[in-house]
Design a protein around this motif. Sequence first.
Motif, PDB file in Angstrom:
ATOM      1  N   THR A  24       0.832  -1.203   0.000  1.00 28.05           N
ATOM      2  CA  THR A  24       0.000   0.000   0.000  1.00 28.05           C
ATOM      3  C   THR A  24       0.867   1.252   0.000  1.00 28.05           C
ATOM      4  OG1 THR A  24      -1.758  -1.179   1.157  1.00 28.05           O
ATOM      5  CG2 THR A  24      -1.806   1.219   1.270  1.00 28.05           C
ATOM      6  N   ARG A  25       1.935   1.239   0.793  1.00 28.39           N
ATOM      7  CA  ARG A  25       2.847   2.379   0.817  1.00 28.39           C
ATOM      8  C   ARG A  25       3.448   2.635  -0.557  1.00 28.39           C
ATOM      9  NH1 ARG A  25       7.884   3.794   4.370  1.00 28.39           N
ATOM     10  NH2 ARG A  25       7.599   1.791   5.420  1.00 28.39           N
ATOM     11  N   GLN A  26       3.950   1.591  -1.198  1.00 21.95           N
ATOM     12  CA  GLN A  26       4.628   1.764  -2.484  1.00 21.95           C
ATOM     13  C   GLN A  26       3.658   2.205  -3.574  1.00 21.95           C
ATOM     14  OE1 GLN A  26       7.777   2.017  -2.744  1.00 21.95           O
ATOM     15  NE2 GLN A  26       8.120   1.368  -0.622  1.00 21.95           N
ATOM     16  N   ARG A  27       2.449   1.661  -3.592  1.00 22.79           N
ATOM     17  CA  ARG A  27       1.464   2.085  -4.590  1.00 22.79           C
ATOM     18  C   ARG A  27       1.143   3.565  -4.425  1.00 22.79           C
ATOM     19  NH1 ARG A  27      -3.865  -1.030  -5.348  1.00 22.79           N
ATOM     20  NH2 ARG A  27      -3.832   0.218  -7.269  1.00 22.79           N
ATOM     21  N   ASP A 111       6.206   8.459   5.243  1.00 20.20           N
ATOM     22  CA  ASP A 111       7.114   7.328   5.476  1.00 20.20           C
ATOM     23  C   ASP A 111       7.390   7.118   6.956  1.00 20.20           C
ATOM     24  OD1 ASP A 111       7.415   6.478   2.845  1.00 20.20           O
ATOM     25  OD2 ASP A 111       9.078   7.833   2.446  1.00 20.20           O
ATOM     26  N   THR A 112       7.491   8.204   7.710  1.00 22.83           N
ATOM     27  CA  THR A 112       7.724   8.084   9.149  1.00 22.83           C
ATOM     28  C   THR A 112       6.589   7.327   9.821  1.00 22.83           C
ATOM     29  OG1 THR A 112       9.024  10.126   9.256  1.00 22.83           O
ATOM     30  CG2 THR A 112       8.000   9.383  11.305  1.00 22.83           C
ATOM     31  N   ILE A 113       5.366   7.676   9.484  1.00 23.26           N
ATOM     32  CA  ILE A 113       4.212   7.006  10.092  1.00 23.26           C
ATOM     33  C   ILE A 113       4.149   5.548   9.651  1.00 23.26           C
ATOM     34  CG2 ILE A 113       1.705   7.001  10.308  1.00 23.26           C
ATOM     35  CD1 ILE A 113       3.254   9.285  11.779  1.00 23.26           C
ATOM     36  N   TYR A 114       4.396   5.291   8.369  1.00 24.91           N
ATOM     37  CA  TYR A 114       4.380   3.903   7.907  1.00 24.91           C
ATOM     38  C   TYR A 114       5.452   3.072   8.596  1.00 24.91           C
ATOM     39  CZ  TYR A 114       0.832   3.710   4.259  1.00 24.91           C
ATOM     40  OH  TYR A 114      -0.373   3.665   3.591  1.00 24.91           O
TER      41      TYR A 114
END
Length: 455
Positions: A24-27, A111-114
């Motif tokens: 999900t992050r990368q998409r 990114d920090t939260i992920y």
Amino acid sequence: MDEKTVMTGAQPARDELLAELEHTRQRTRRLITSLSEGQLDVPYHPGVNPPLWEMGHAAFFYEVFVFNLLDGTPSFDPAMDDLWDSFHVEHKDRWNRELFPAREETLDYFDTIYDRVAERICAQPLTDQALYLYRYAIFHQNMHIESLIWCRQTVGYAAPSALIKERPAPGTSVVGDAVIPAGRWLVGMPGESEFFATSDFAFDNEKPGFEIDLESFAISRQQVTNREFLAFVDEGGYRKPELWSFGGRKWLETEADMALVHGRPEPLLRTPAHPVYWRWHEGQWQERLFDQWQPLNPDAPVTHISYWEAEAYCRWAGRRLPTEFEWEVAALGNRPGEPFRRYPWGNQSPDASLADMDGLHMAQNPVYDYPEAESPFGCRQMIGAVWEWTSSQFFPYDGFRIDMYPFMSTLQFGDHKVTRGGSCATSSCLIRGTYRQAYLPMRNDVFTGFRTCAL
């Protein structure tokens, strides 16, 4: 909220969560970083959010539903909370770039939260409550992935890099109707309206499941195609008031006004003469797919259709839209006392051989493809390609209980129409046959289409 017992066999669930979180992050990142700085300032549209706001809002949702609820920890930057919260910042204010961090700052926050969510999944007990909230936040982000994709379509940006034009599962035409027998059927997710189900996640509007008696009905085995809808256009369907309900005629007037504002005047009756992304150009019908005009694919499902257009087509064709309960029964065929199926083909999760989802094919395949994904009654593509309009208003089921996110469903009850099945832009991790999506009937910017029933 009481903490439930720690799950047994938690490591496979952790691995699955981590994989889905990273996917999900990368998409999301690709959909943002592939846009130029100028493209981040998308033109205002009532159905679109600015891409950077979508990203920040998703990260904020993880903060609220994971760290605030599970740990009681404050937000990363409490001063930004009201700006990332969709219920505190007005829609029009989300376009004010001066209120929000720049791209790199937003990416760093995201990114920090992920990273923190991934660390928590690895380090903390995976209780039923935690698993539920992780899933909720991941699925919420996948909803915003779909809206990032329809944003590109709406404003005419390049297609997502994932777009593939090959047909993964060719089929042959299955014309005609499937006849669904009268009987007693199951609708919705089975069981009580519990938050922390460890196996079958479902949103509040899918619960609690119930039994319903339906009369026999006949429903098209295929979605309505571009070819079929073109016949309606060619016969002047948009210019025949008798085909349109009061709501439909009001929508036509609004669309005509918008056409004039955007330099698309219709010279006779001030009504749109065709779907929003069609045009007649150099002797052929074309359809805009993101930033490219291409010949209209006659066998693909008609897409970006409002409820009012679907309703008028049905009146012209001597057909009707299914109710949402008829749609679900035709798709799943669940009966009391029998094994419960989540998808038309059974319980295997969707993949590219079974459904047009995940932004890969963008409703460009014929409606008769994916033969292995037929419903028990022989209906094709009831999952993926286009959200299918039903005639049903969006209301709660009897016994409805507001979920962890109180606005997941409640704001749409009453004035929205139910669509079913997911679309080409829907994430496959999100969908199942009981999933209910609600759109206002005038929406034609999302990936909506329909199938019909016999009168």
